[in-house]
Design an enzyme around this catalytic site. Structure first.
Site, mmCIF file in Angstrom:
data_model
loop_
_atom_site.group_PDB
_atom_site.id
_atom_site.type_symbol
_atom_site.label_atom_id
_atom_site.label_comp_id
_atom_site.label_asym_id
_atom_site.label_seq_id
_atom_site.Cartn_x
_atom_site.Cartn_y
_atom_site.Cartn_z
ATOM 1 N N GLU A 151 0.836 -1.201 0.000
ATOM 2 C CA GLU A 151 0.000 0.000 0.000
ATOM 3 C C GLU A 151 0.871 1.251 0.000
ATOM 4 O O GLU A 151 1.890 1.317 0.697
ATOM 5 C CB GLU A 151 -0.890 -0.011 1.241
ATOM 6 C CG GLU A 151 -1.807 1.198 1.360
ATOM 7 C CD GLU A 151 -2.598 1.225 2.651
ATOM 8 O OE1 GLU A 151 -3.725 1.753 2.637
ATOM 9 O OE2 GLU A 151 -2.083 0.728 3.681
ATOM 10 N N LYS A 160 -9.342 1.349 -2.047
ATOM 11 C CA LYS A 160 -9.519 1.021 -0.635
ATOM 12 C C LYS A 160 -10.877 1.534 -0.171
ATOM 13 O O LYS A 160 -11.264 2.676 -0.464
ATOM 14 C CB LYS A 160 -8.388 1.665 0.180
ATOM 15 C CG LYS A 160 -8.355 1.263 1.656
ATOM 16 C CD LYS A 160 -7.143 1.875 2.328
ATOM 17 C CE LYS A 160 -7.017 1.474 3.793
ATOM 18 N NZ LYS A 160 -5.817 2.085 4.421
ATOM 19 N N CYS A 219 -5.009 -3.281 3.119
ATOM 20 C CA CYS A 219 -4.670 -2.954 4.505
ATOM 21 C C CYS A 219 -5.878 -3.013 5.439
ATOM 22 O O CYS A 219 -6.385 -4.091 5.741
ATOM 23 C CB CYS A 219 -3.970 -1.588 4.540
ATOM 24 S SG CYS A 219 -2.970 -1.301 6.032
#
Length: 324
Positions: free
Chosen positions: A45, A123, A157
């Site tokens: 990320e 995300k 994440c």
């Protein structure tokens, strides 16, 4: 293709002096992964943010660093696409900030295939830092990416700490979920690691994590980076007892390589010791609140359907199977 080799990067955030210097670094890393026989190379990320180091003054400012890195967006993608084609390897590029047409900035991870096709995932869940200080917005769709090795999901994440995102991808056909991460403490790493292993267990699939590592005091958005790359599966059958297929030594730059047989997903989902993927819907039962009173129990029952009336709609999966 069911037998694949994945290479997950413990990728160091370093101060590069130019775009050419960054390209040389990335090329070296991808060539190493290809030499290891990897089918797929995974970067972490926000790995793109090290490009901000080209201008130290702008790198020191959260907003200015985003603007600078976004200027390299098309060139960044082109380098990854060229490497994927030349080295015949799939690459999950380190995620980068992307400005949408409505002005929002999202955190996007893009997967490049050797045949030129691509797919991406933004995300969904923003951390406090992203929400409260950095001004990054969450994505608005969960995607399934069709690749030469089959459908792939990406849970970036913090996303992997929320079960419904990976669940939607698994139900849509993903047997492999990629988790690029960037965490500034070992506690943060473990939150993502635990989430990754939980998603592998409950969906009876494989999850591969790639973290950023190293200290970068010149880059406030990623000044401290901790973690270890790993490949995880459900602890069942031929998979190791702890579900850990491969794991790196924390906090140092390295490739962590794992050989995975995606056919095991079908085998375990059909005839595993336990069947959590199949049994998932059985947890949706009526919910009771029991209150202890002076002389009696007051039991309030809410039907599960009614309880879900105010819940968000089930996530919609977007198939991605052509070049964008």
């Amino acid at each position: 293709m069911t037998h694949i080799r994945v290479a997950a990067a413990q990728y160091p955030i370093e101060q590069v002096q130019s775009f050419a210097a960054w390209q040389e670094k990335l090329t070296r890393w991808v060539e190493e992964a290809a030499a290891l026989g990897a089918t797929l190379a995974i970067f972490p990320e926000y790995a793109a943010m090290e490009l901000a180091g080209i201008d130290p003054e702008r790198a020191a400012d959260l907003t200015a660093s985003l603007d600078l890195v976004m200027q390299f967006g098309e060139a960044y993608d082109h380098v990854h696409a060229e490497l994927a084609a030349r080295l015949d390897i799939m690459i999950l590029a380190g995620s980068r900030p992307v400005r949408e047409s409505d002005g929002r900035i999202v955190n996007r991870a893009r997967l490049f295939c050797p045949d030129g096709t691509t797919g991406h995932q933004d995300k969904i869940m923003m951390t406090r830092f992203e929400r409260e200080r950095w001004g990054i917005s969450g994505g608005d769709s969960i995607n399934l990416i069709h690749t030469p090795i089959g459908p792939v999901g990406i849970s970036i994440c913090y996303d992997v700490e929320f079960p419904m995102i990976a669940r939607a991808q698994a139900e849509a056909g993903a047997k492999l979920i990629l988790t690029p991460s960037a965490t500034d403490t070992m506690q943060g790493y473990w939150r993502v690691r635990i989430g990754a292993q939980a998603r592998a267990m409950e969906n009876q699939c494989f999850v591969v994590q790639s973290p950023s590592v190293g200290m970068a005091p010149w880059l406030p958005c990623m000044d401290e980076n901790f973690g270890a790359a790993g490949a995880f599966g459900p602890p069942d059958g031929a998979i190791p007892d702890d579900g850990v297929i491969a794991l790196g030594q924390a906090n140092g730059p390295a490739w962590v390589v794992a050989d995975i047989d995606l056919a095991m997903v079908d085998q375990l989902r059909a005839d595993g010791t336990v069947l959590p993927f199949r049994h998932w819907p059985e947890q949706h039962v009526p919910f009771h609140i029991i209150q202890n009173g002076a002389g009696s129990d007051v039991i309030a029952q809410m039907a599960s359907d009614a309880a879900r009336d105010d819940a968000p709609a089930a996530p919609q999966i977007e198939d991605q199977e052509i070049a964008e």
